[in-house]
Design an enzyme around this catalytic site. Sequence first.
Site, mmCIF file in Angstrom:
data_model
loop_
_atom_site.group_PDB
_atom_site.id
_atom_site.type_symbol
_atom_site.label_atom_id
_atom_site.label_comp_id
_atom_site.label_asym_id
_atom_site.label_seq_id
_atom_site.Cartn_x
_atom_site.Cartn_y
_atom_site.Cartn_z
ATOM 1 N N ARG A 52 0.693 -1.126 0.041
ATOM 2 C CA ARG A 52 0.097 0.211 -0.003
ATOM 3 C C ARG A 52 0.831 1.520 0.005
ATOM 4 O O ARG A 52 0.666 2.236 -0.884
ATOM 5 C CB ARG A 52 -0.754 -0.110 1.060
ATOM 6 C CG ARG A 52 -1.844 -1.279 1.292
ATOM 7 C CD ARG A 52 -2.652 -1.031 2.574
ATOM 8 N NE ARG A 52 -1.892 -1.122 3.691
ATOM 9 C CZ ARG A 52 -2.184 -1.905 4.517
ATOM 10 N NH1 ARG A 52 -3.081 -2.926 4.613
ATOM 11 N NH2 ARG A 52 -1.187 -1.843 5.698
ATOM 12 N N LYS A 156 -9.844 6.225 4.697
ATOM 13 C CA LYS A 156 -8.580 5.559 5.102
ATOM 14 C C LYS A 156 -8.103 6.073 6.316
ATOM 15 O O LYS A 156 -7.790 7.196 6.733
ATOM 16 C CB LYS A 156 -7.282 5.943 3.830
ATOM 17 C CG LYS A 156 -6.062 5.153 3.944
ATOM 18 C CD LYS A 156 -6.435 3.785 3.735
ATOM 19 C CE LYS A 156 -5.074 2.758 3.974
ATOM 20 N NZ LYS A 156 -5.285 1.641 3.460
ATOM 21 N N SER A 226 -10.771 1.698 5.444
ATOM 22 C CA SER A 226 -9.664 0.907 5.148
ATOM 23 C C SER A 226 -8.550 1.107 6.225
ATOM 24 O O SER A 226 -8.119 2.370 5.870
ATOM 25 C CB SER A 226 -9.247 0.751 3.860
ATOM 26 O OG SER A 226 -8.093 0.014 3.665
ATOM 27 N N GLU A 296 -16.972 -8.833 4.551
ATOM 28 C CA GLU A 296 -16.262 -9.263 5.783
ATOM 29 C C GLU A 296 -16.668 -10.626 6.193
ATOM 30 O O GLU A 296 -17.756 -11.180 5.678
ATOM 31 C CB GLU A 296 -16.495 -8.472 7.171
ATOM 32 C CG GLU A 296 -17.885 -8.439 7.413
ATOM 33 C CD GLU A 296 -17.996 -7.613 8.904
ATOM 34 O OE1 GLU A 296 -17.092 -7.273 9.502
ATOM 35 O OE2 GLU A 296 -18.925 -7.418 9.317
ATOM 36 N N SER A 342 -13.069 -3.932 -0.297
ATOM 37 C CA SER A 342 -12.359 -3.525 0.865
ATOM 38 C C SER A 342 -12.603 -4.537 1.935
ATOM 39 O O SER A 342 -13.726 -4.785 2.265
ATOM 40 C CB SER A 342 -12.344 -2.206 1.196
ATOM 41 O OG SER A 342 -11.456 -1.900 2.412
ATOM 42 N N GLY A 343 -11.620 -5.279 2.356
ATOM 43 C CA GLY A 343 -11.867 -6.070 3.707
ATOM 44 C C GLY A 343 -12.133 -5.425 5.077
ATOM 45 O O GLY A 343 -11.754 -4.476 5.204
ATOM 46 N N GLN A 348 -19.744 -1.421 9.006
ATOM 47 C CA GLN A 348 -19.970 -0.885 7.689
ATOM 48 C C GLN A 348 -21.158 -1.967 6.950
ATOM 49 O O GLN A 348 -20.717 -3.166 6.293
ATOM 50 C CB GLN A 348 -18.636 -0.996 7.194
ATOM 51 C CG GLN A 348 -17.821 0.077 7.512
ATOM 52 C CD GLN A 348 -16.176 -0.445 7.282
ATOM 53 O OE1 GLN A 348 -15.692 -0.307 6.065
ATOM 54 N NE2 GLN A 348 -15.684 -1.090 8.470
ATOM 55 N N PRO A 350 -24.342 -4.623 7.923
ATOM 56 C CA PRO A 350 -24.736 -5.364 8.910
ATOM 57 C C PRO A 350 -23.531 -6.514 8.958
ATOM 58 O O PRO A 350 -22.799 -6.784 7.938
ATOM 59 C CB PRO A 350 -26.146 -6.087 8.512
ATOM 60 C CG PRO A 350 -26.057 -6.045 6.989
ATOM 61 C CD PRO A 350 -25.523 -4.535 6.734
ATOM 62 N N GLY A 353 -22.237 -8.416 6.035
ATOM 63 C CA GLY A 353 -22.682 -7.771 4.764
ATOM 64 C C GLY A 353 -21.786 -6.729 4.440
ATOM 65 O O GLY A 353 -20.768 -6.472 5.012
#
Length: 364
Positions: A52, A156, A226, A296, A342-343, A348, A350, A353
Amino acid sequence: MPIAKVHRISAAAPDDVSGIETAIAERKIDPKGVIAILGKTEGNGLVNDFARGYAAFALTLLFQRHLARDDAAKICLVMSGGTEGGMAPHWTIFERQEGGATGRPLLAFGRAHTPALPPEHLGRLAQVDMVAAAVRAAMTEADIDDAADVHFVQVKCPLLTVRRIGDAVQRGARVATRDTLKSMGLSRAASALGVAIALGELDHSALTEAQIGNDWTAFSGCASCSAGIELLGHEVVVLGMSPRWGGTLAIDHAVMVDAIDIEPVREALARLGFPAAGQLTPAQRRRLVATLSKAEASHDGRIRGCRHTMLDDSDISSTRHARAFVCGALAGLIGHAEIYVSGGAEHQGPSGGGPVALIVDRGG
């Protein structure tokens, strides 16, 4: 009046900015108008994902060749590590030009930077408040008055390292966690709740510090956060609709209730003028400029009643599994995997989700 332009450019490596350089040389992108770049880079997406920072460094050098150093520093560089599965590394460039407004709502965006976050404030209400203030500032820059017109907020945020923890301890401060990996989740969690407060999705007076990273019923349907080692403050990009912007682009969003839930995404596409059924055609894929999403592993260890093992895997972080899973689900609908996923979706959407934003070209 401003005009929004969005460019999606493939990347061959974390430092491959050649596609952006070519677009600038061909006058398809004016570097003076670039306000933010979202990057999907191939790394592990964890604390030690230096891809990154490598990507951000390459982009900084690129824009310093075209802009004054201070102007280049204003560009929000949001690098999201991890392109597991078939996810394709790419850049999404947000450019603001001047032109005429049409009087109808069109894509609008704004940005904000925060000061460095003291390590002891990470994962706490102070971080929530800092992000909420930045979201409001970015909305003002975007000329978006109503929070209901905001469809995606990309944040970020920083994380804790051993050194940052040590600096806080030396000052007599107490950090929320000494686990550097856990700090990523707490930072994302507090940032997401900051977005929810700014957009009126949650009541600030009812929010407690104990809910951060624990109460999954509290969430934002627009937040994408993130965490990374490459910054100390926050970079915030707000995307929404405003009648005071011109161009041909529009945005809408959906909230997936679990990792398989693509039907709300299909409904958002329909609101944007796409067919309500079937995979997109090549022509429709060209009109879909960008797809931005969160992913997630559900905290109860199940997806629609079936057990998943993402949280039990000691070899691979659950965020990596989730990114690949959701990218595949969305790619089956969209028809390609150049998708920004983005993990880590704490607060963010439910549990299990997350939000999905779609930017399309309405062609005038």
